[in-house]
Design an enzyme around this catalytic site. Structure first.
Site, mmCIF file in Angstrom:
data_model
loop_
_atom_site.group_PDB
_atom_site.id
_atom_site.type_symbol
_atom_site.label_atom_id
_atom_site.label_comp_id
_atom_site.label_asym_id
_atom_site.label_seq_id
_atom_site.Cartn_x
_atom_site.Cartn_y
_atom_site.Cartn_z
ATOM 1 N N SER A 258 -24.022 -4.218 -23.545
ATOM 2 C CA SER A 258 -23.657 -3.005 -24.229
ATOM 3 C C SER A 258 -22.700 -4.128 -26.013
ATOM 4 O O SER A 258 -22.765 -3.459 -26.986
ATOM 5 C CB SER A 258 -22.813 -2.807 -24.017
ATOM 6 O OG SER A 258 -21.602 -3.270 -23.667
ATOM 7 N N GLU B 106 3.371 -10.927 -6.783
ATOM 8 C CA GLU B 106 1.507 -10.825 -7.518
ATOM 9 C C GLU B 106 2.616 -9.791 -8.342
ATOM 10 O O GLU B 106 1.080 -9.616 -9.804
ATOM 11 C CB GLU B 106 0.989 -10.297 -7.117
ATOM 12 C CG GLU B 106 0.528 -8.250 -6.626
ATOM 13 C CD GLU B 106 1.459 -8.169 -5.239
ATOM 14 O OE1 GLU B 106 2.536 -8.231 -4.797
ATOM 15 O OE2 GLU B 106 1.998 -6.355 -5.051
ATOM 16 N N HIS C 71 7.305 -7.609 -4.728
ATOM 17 C CA HIS C 71 6.064 -8.083 -4.813
ATOM 18 C C HIS C 71 6.328 -8.848 -5.188
ATOM 19 O O HIS C 71 5.931 -9.236 -6.603
ATOM 20 C CB HIS C 71 5.673 -6.651 -5.964
ATOM 21 C CG HIS C 71 4.938 -5.520 -4.222
ATOM 22 N ND1 HIS C 71 3.891 -5.338 -4.182
ATOM 23 C CD2 HIS C 71 6.124 -4.501 -4.356
ATOM 24 C CE1 HIS C 71 4.094 -3.666 -3.814
ATOM 25 N NE2 HIS C 71 4.971 -4.080 -3.835
ATOM 26 N N GLY D 8 0.559 -0.840 -0.143
ATOM 27 C CA GLY D 8 -0.064 0.404 -0.464
ATOM 28 C C GLY D 8 0.774 1.524 -0.095
ATOM 29 O O GLY D 8 2.331 0.994 0.722
ATOM 30 N N LYS E 238 -12.264 -9.747 -15.091
ATOM 31 C CA LYS E 238 -12.863 -9.872 -16.419
ATOM 32 C C LYS E 238 -12.291 -10.595 -16.927
ATOM 33 O O LYS E 238 -12.364 -11.657 -17.668
ATOM 34 C CB LYS E 238 -11.879 -8.299 -16.633
ATOM 35 C CG LYS E 238 -11.824 -8.313 -18.435
ATOM 36 C CD LYS E 238 -13.377 -7.428 -19.052
ATOM 37 C CE LYS E 238 -13.465 -7.195 -19.980
ATOM 38 N NZ LYS E 238 -14.953 -5.691 -19.906
ATOM 39 N N VAL F 100 -18.145 -7.940 -22.725
ATOM 40 C CA VAL F 100 -17.841 -9.661 -22.671
ATOM 41 C C VAL F 100 -18.976 -9.542 -21.119
ATOM 42 O O VAL F 100 -20.168 -10.582 -20.944
ATOM 43 C CB VAL F 100 -17.018 -10.386 -22.428
ATOM 44 C CG1 VAL F 100 -16.060 -9.079 -21.924
ATOM 45 C CG2 VAL F 100 -17.052 -12.124 -22.229
ATOM 46 N N ASP F 101 -19.045 -8.897 -20.428
ATOM 47 C CA ASP F 101 -19.918 -8.728 -19.486
ATOM 48 C C ASP F 101 -21.489 -8.574 -19.234
ATOM 49 O O ASP F 101 -21.841 -9.771 -18.687
ATOM 50 C CB ASP F 101 -19.426 -6.893 -18.685
ATOM 51 C CG ASP F 101 -17.183 -7.488 -17.954
ATOM 52 O OD1 ASP F 101 -16.928 -7.991 -18.515
ATOM 53 O OD2 ASP F 101 -17.336 -6.294 -18.115
ATOM 54 N N CYS G 169 5.695 -6.439 1.253
ATOM 55 C CA CYS G 169 5.949 -4.678 1.087
ATOM 56 C C CYS G 169 5.801 -4.100 2.443
ATOM 57 O O CYS G 169 5.618 -4.152 3.443
ATOM 58 C CB CYS G 169 5.346 -3.980 0.098
ATOM 59 S SG CYS G 169 6.386 -2.096 -0.053
ATOM 60 N N TYR G 170 3.981 -2.929 2.082
ATOM 61 C CA TYR G 170 3.631 -2.597 3.416
ATOM 62 C C TYR G 170 3.486 -2.774 4.628
ATOM 63 O O TYR G 170 3.524 -3.135 5.876
ATOM 64 C CB TYR G 170 2.507 -1.975 3.032
ATOM 65 C CG TYR G 170 2.096 -1.051 4.785
ATOM 66 C CD1 TYR G 170 2.364 -0.112 4.743
ATOM 67 C CD2 TYR G 170 1.160 -1.420 4.465
ATOM 68 C CE1 TYR G 170 1.748 0.731 5.922
ATOM 69 C CE2 TYR G 170 -0.145 -0.715 6.078
ATOM 70 C CZ TYR G 170 0.661 0.621 6.289
ATOM 71 O OH TYR G 170 -0.050 0.599 7.727
#
Ligand code: XMP
Length: 505
Positions: A218, A166, A164, A53, A361, A221-222, A80-81
């Protein structure tokens, strides 16, 4: 289902961690620091990850968690944090150093299951100024960075890493997370988004017991996946509404309607092109264009819904990052006011159904694939709610709209032919008011400059311009100037985000 929780200390880190964990088949949820004690007592929660963070442990308002969390025996990994917070809370010392940013070499000290599969030296990605100068009593150091900082430490079930895992630049980061979850936290369950379809459908059915369920679609995909799931749950009571604002890409409205119909979903196409284009005509200001499209959209949508007297529910494709905005910073500058189908006014009296609210997503794409949706929907590029209106710089005119529509089609076709369309994040054309003198058929012709923008990105937060092969650029350019009247120059946008944004407006 066994799960991991990621404690959100701000920034984008928590989402990235949760996504990486889920990719490895472990279900992860993001929680706020105030909920960590409750989570630590939940038998389903097998591991706690303290995210990175933007704060420093010495700021007066730095996020914190209760001391008891460390005594409950649940495996904890601070990143990290999170790593610095562990050090400070358990009696170690954190200091401000000269900082480490970007790729950094770390050296392992001894063996630990969390580093199974790592070499003695590995490259990791760092981003910190504070560092653990003295690990808390009883902690052993597991790795040191090339600059002499503690890169990893452990005591029993509590781990801290300064880097990190990730981030993709930490090549073995995924392995480390998996080791922590499977070997230390002993999580056995395997979670996959596509296995959740039955449960999602059941939940929609349980919620929407009577009346019609309206889904705004629309073409993305969602919303397409949402419409299909709702249809699976409530059958004929599902009604998809597609508002054609006239700002779509070439052929898009027809394709969306045909696809949904072929899947058995009733779709009602509302042709509102005239209203949108009339209100946009001549408008220059970007935010004004966005406001007009958003307001008109809400108006047209409300009128469309009014035609369904039995409507009780509104289904929309809200995703997990919209539910938990880990990146939201209070008082941050608004860069653009994004418009989505979800941006409907509060007076809407329908109950919300959001079947995708726990997914990212890429997970929705997996669900779409499992539902048998065609690849052009599954891998469709993101498209802004205000459509082509945001790709017109300066006064909105129908002429410019047709130029971007045709040019975008050419960009997409040429990238598809070159096998590149699916490899890039977005690819489109933009037009403004700059003019260039040209020669068309031996005559002087003053025409528009079209800018082509093709970007690579993982999440739209940052983006790089795509280094397209020259022959592809050449074909795009030649086709745009020869097939579109009044265009005499094609430019290629070569600015990253930041400092630019992806869309011009
Ligand atoms: P920018 O231009 O801010 O865009 O770098 C980041 C991503 O968001 C998309 N975008 C939108 N998406 N409604 C949306 O749903 C909008 O109003 C909107 N404006 C931009 C953009 O295409 C890119 O992927």
């Amino acid at each position: 289902m066994e799960k991991a929780v990621v404690v959100n200390f701000g920034g984008q880190y928590a989402h990235l961690i949760a996504r990486r964990i889920r990719e490895r088949g472990v279900y992860a949820e993001i929680i706020q620091p105030e909920d960590v004690e409750k989570a630590a007592k939940n038998p389903e929660v097998k591991a706690i990850i303290l995210s990175g963070g933007p704060s420093s442990v010495y700021q007066s308002v730095a996020p914190d968690i209760p001391d008891e969390v460390f005594q409950l025996g649940k495996p904890i990994l601070g990143i990290c944090y999170g790593h610095q917070l562990i050090a400070k809370k358990l009696g170690g010392e954190v200091r401000r150093g000269k900082g480490e940013y970007g790729k950094t070499l770390v050296r392992l000290v001894g063996k630990d299951p969390i580093f199974d599969g790592w070499e003695a030296e590995e490259v990791v990605w760092m981003s910190h100024e504070d560092y653990v100068a003295q690990p808390p009593p009883g902690f052993s150091v597991l790795a040191m960075s090339e600059n002499g900082y503690v890169a990893a430490m452990r005591k029993g079930h509590i781990y801290g890493v300064q880097f990190h895992p990730e981030v993709a630049h930490t090549a073995k980061g995924g392995v480390l997370l998996e080791n922590f979850l499977r070997k230390v936290a002993k999580i056995n369950d395997f979670w996959r988004p596509e296995d959740q379809i039955g449960r999602i459908v059941e939940e929609i059915r349980r919620k929407a017991t009577e009346g019609d369920v309206i889904v705004g679609v629309s073409g993305g995909v969602d919303s397409t996946v949402t419409a299909v799931l709702v249809h699976m749950a409530v059958g004929e009571r599902a009604h998809a509404i597609f508002i054609d604002h006239g700002l779509f890409r070439d052929g898009e409205p027809e394709q969306v309607a045909a696809l949904l119909n072929s899947l058995g979903v009733k779709v009602h196409v509302i042709d509102a092109r005239e209203r949108f284009l009339r209100r946009l005509e001549g408008v220059s200001d970007c935010e004004e264009k966005r406001r007009i499209v958003g307001e008109t959209f809400a108006e047209v949508f409300a009128e469309a819904v009014a035609r369904f007297p039995n409507a009780r529910y509104l289904a929309q494709g809200t995703l997990y990052p919209d539910v938990i905005e880990s990146g939201a910073v209070k008082g941050a500058d608004k860069i653009k006011s994004h418009h989505n189908v979800g941006g409907l006014p509060p007076w809407f009296s329908l109950s919300l159904v959001e079947p995708l609210r726990e997914f990212y997503k890429d997970e929705v794409r997996k669900i779409a694939k499992a539902l048998g949706l065609p690849d052009e929907v599954v891998y469709r590029h993101p498209f802004p709610g205000p459509g082509l209106a945001v790709r017109i710089i300066g006064p909105f005119t129908k002429e410019k709209l047709e130029i971007v529509r045709k040019a975008t089609k050419i960009v997409e076709e040429e990238l598809e032919k070159a096998g590149l369309l699916r490899k890039v994040w977005q690819a489109f054309a933009v037009v403004g008011d700059d003019k260039w003198v040209g020669v068309k058929g031996d005559r002087r012709a003053v025409g528009y400059v079209v800018t082509v923008r093709v970007v690579e990105s993982e999440d739209a937060m940052t983006a790089d311009w795509a280094k397209l092969p020259y022959d592809v650029l050449e074909k795009i350019s030649a086709r745009i100037t020869s097939e579109i009247p009044h265009v005499t120059m094609v430019a290629y946008a070569t600015t990253t985000k930041p400092p630019s944004t992806i869309e011009p407006c």
